[in-house]
Design an enzyme around this catalytic site. Sequence first.
Site, PDB file in Angstrom:
ATOM      1  N   HIS A  53      -0.525  -4.893  -2.348  1.00 13.11           N
ATOM      2  CA  HIS A  53      -0.705  -4.596  -3.773  1.00 13.11           C
ATOM      3  C   HIS A  53      -0.209  -5.736  -4.651  1.00 13.11           C
ATOM      4  O   HIS A  53       0.669  -6.497  -4.264  1.00 13.11           O
ATOM      5  CB  HIS A  53       0.072  -3.333  -4.160  1.00 13.11           C
ATOM      6  CG  HIS A  53      -0.285  -2.140  -3.349  1.00 13.11           C
ATOM      7  ND1 HIS A  53       0.642  -1.230  -2.925  1.00 13.11           N
ATOM      8  CD2 HIS A  53      -1.481  -1.688  -2.870  1.00 13.11           C
ATOM      9  CE1 HIS A  53       0.057  -0.276  -2.230  1.00 13.11           C
ATOM     10  NE2 HIS A  53      -1.239  -0.530  -2.178  1.00 13.11           N
ATOM     11  N   LYS A  58       9.247  -8.964  -7.686  1.00 13.01           N
ATOM     12  CA  LYS A  58       9.946  -7.848  -7.058  1.00 13.01           C
ATOM     13  C   LYS A  58      11.127  -8.373  -6.242  1.00 13.01           C
ATOM     14  O   LYS A  58      11.032  -9.437  -5.622  1.00 13.01           O
ATOM     15  CB  LYS A  58       9.022  -7.091  -6.100  1.00 13.01           C
ATOM     16  CG  LYS A  58       7.839  -6.431  -6.754  1.00 13.01           C
ATOM     17  CD  LYS A  58       6.940  -5.784  -5.716  1.00 13.01           C
ATOM     18  CE  LYS A  58       5.738  -5.138  -6.381  1.00 13.01           C
ATOM     19  NZ  LYS A  58       4.793  -4.601  -5.392  1.00 13.01           N
ATOM     20  N   TYR A 116      13.061  -1.219  -4.659  1.00 11.48           N
ATOM     21  CA  TYR A 116      12.679  -2.496  -5.251  1.00 11.48           C
ATOM     22  C   TYR A 116      12.840  -2.492  -6.762  1.00 11.48           C
ATOM     23  O   TYR A 116      12.666  -1.488  -7.429  1.00 11.48           O
ATOM     24  CB  TYR A 116      11.271  -2.907  -4.841  1.00 11.48           C
ATOM     25  CG  TYR A 116      10.161  -1.945  -5.173  1.00 11.48           C
ATOM     26  CD1 TYR A 116       9.292  -2.200  -6.226  1.00 11.48           C
ATOM     27  CD2 TYR A 116       9.949  -0.797  -4.409  1.00 11.48           C
ATOM     28  CE1 TYR A 116       8.247  -1.336  -6.530  1.00 11.48           C
ATOM     29  CE2 TYR A 116       8.911   0.072  -4.703  1.00 11.48           C
ATOM     30  CZ  TYR A 116       8.068  -0.211  -5.764  1.00 11.48           C
ATOM     31  OH  TYR A 116       7.038   0.650  -6.061  1.00 11.48           O
ATOM     32  N   ASP A 125      -5.858   2.451  -0.255  1.00 10.44           N
ATOM     33  CA  ASP A 125      -5.572   1.175   0.409  1.00 10.44           C
ATOM     34  C   ASP A 125      -6.608   0.831   1.482  1.00 10.44           C
ATOM     35  O   ASP A 125      -6.785  -0.335   1.819  1.00 10.44           O
ATOM     36  CB  ASP A 125      -4.176   1.183   1.022  1.00 10.44           C
ATOM     37  CG  ASP A 125      -3.083   1.050  -0.026  1.00 10.44           C
ATOM     38  OD1 ASP A 125      -3.403   0.860  -1.217  1.00 10.44           O
ATOM     39  OD2 ASP A 125      -1.896   1.138   0.346  1.00 10.44           O
TER      40      ASP A 125
END
Length: 181
Positions: free
Chosen positions: A62, A72, A132, A170
């Site tokens: 992603h 991130k 995250y 996905d």
Amino acid sequence: MEAIETILKDCYVLEPNVFGDERGYFLESYNKKQFDALIGKEVNFIQDNESFSSQGVLRGLHFQSGEHAQAKLVRVTQGKVLDVAVDLRTNSPSFLKHISVELSSENKKQLFVPRGFAHGFIVLSETAVFNYKVDNWYNKASEGGIIYNDKTLNIDWVLDKELLTISEKDKVLPTVKELFE
């Protein structure tokens, strides 16, 4: 904390200093001043996220694009994952290269994934808690992805395909070729 350069420009594995004794351990998982100094630029994280997944769950690959791109800082607080970052910055010397890093509650490593990267992970342990930080707000119109089994990237996800659990969303992500044509 130590920052270890990877083959991907601006992407770092971070290893914290862990202080242990008969009571257990202590570590500083994030210190803005130290983090910014280690990676050589200021990053302002604005949100913390957490996911829980079972073995074989593959989330990714992603990214957020344009002005909504996200950096991130990822870590695992329970279990073990194989974490993957792919450089999608067309002007980067590491464009379309990727790294795979094992993150676990045992090794306590973190991975800094800069803006302009695709990111994903697969759970290797029975379960995992994945945490995250992000430096930009999520924007649905800017979300994108690359199919996990893209032949150009040739990522080794370690587990057999039959053991993977992948969201319907996905499973239909584009390939690198489709994304950059």
